[in-house]
Scaffold this active site. Structure first.
Site, PDB file in Angstrom:
ATOM      1  N   CYS A   1      63.109   4.153  21.003  1.00  0.00           N
ATOM      2  CA  CYS A   1      62.213   3.312  21.517  1.00  0.00           C
ATOM      3  C   CYS A   1      60.915   3.446  21.164  1.00  0.00           C
ATOM      4  O   CYS A   1      59.871   2.627  20.884  1.00  0.00           O
ATOM      5  CB  CYS A   1      61.984   3.448  23.121  1.00  0.00           C
ATOM      6  SG  CYS A   1      63.876   3.138  23.926  1.00  0.00           S
TER       7      CYS A   1
ATOM      8  N   CYS B   1      63.079   8.082  25.266  1.00  0.00           N
ATOM      9  CA  CYS B   1      64.348   7.292  24.439  1.00  0.00           C
ATOM     10  C   CYS B   1      63.549   7.461  22.882  1.00  0.00           C
ATOM     11  O   CYS B   1      62.598   6.636  22.681  1.00  0.00           O
ATOM     12  CB  CYS B   1      64.511   5.969  24.634  1.00  0.00           C
ATOM     13  SG  CYS B   1      65.298   4.811  23.415  1.00  0.00           S
TER      14      CYS B   1
END
Length: 99
Positions: A27, A24
Site C-alpha cells: 500500500c 500494508c
C-alpha cells in the site's frame, strides 16, 4: 463516514478511491503513483483514501477483499477496480474511458 463517502462517490465527477491499511507494505507504493495520476487529471478526478481497518464497512460495501485496491466511481457506480499495486498507465486508461 459512510454517508460522507456515499455523497462523494455519487458525484458526477469521477472519484478514485485508494483502499489501504497502515500495516500494508505494498500500500505504501501507491501514493507516488496516485500523485502522478493526480498531476495529469487534477481538474477531472477526485482522489480519496480509505483505511480498511478504520472503515471496514465501506471496504465490504465496495467488495474490497485485498489491498491495496483502487476503485473508480462515477455517479455512485464502480466503473473500474484494480487490486494490488496499480501502474499509472492502467489507472490512466480507466480514467480516459469515462472522461
Amino acid at each position: 463516514m459512510i454517508k460522507r463517502f456515499n455523497r462523494i462517490v455519487n458525484s458526477s465527477r469521477p472519484v478514485l478511491v485508494d483502499f489501504y491499511a497502515d500495516w500494508c507494505v505494498p500500500c505504501r507504493l501507491m501514493p507516488p503513483i496516485l500523485k502522478e495520476v493526480k498531476e495529469e487529471f487534477r481538474k477531472h478526478v477526485r482522489i480519496i483514501k480509505v483505511n480498511v481497518d478504520h472503515y471496514p464497512d465501506i471496504a465490504t460495501n465496495c467488495k474490497v477483499q485485498n489491498i491495496p485496491a483502487i476503485v473508480l466511481f462515477q455517479d455512485g457506480k464502480i466503473h473500474w477496480s484494480g487490486k494490488g499495486v496499480q501502474q499509472v498507465s492502467d489507472i490512466t486508461i480507466a480514467l480516459r474511458d469515462i472522461l
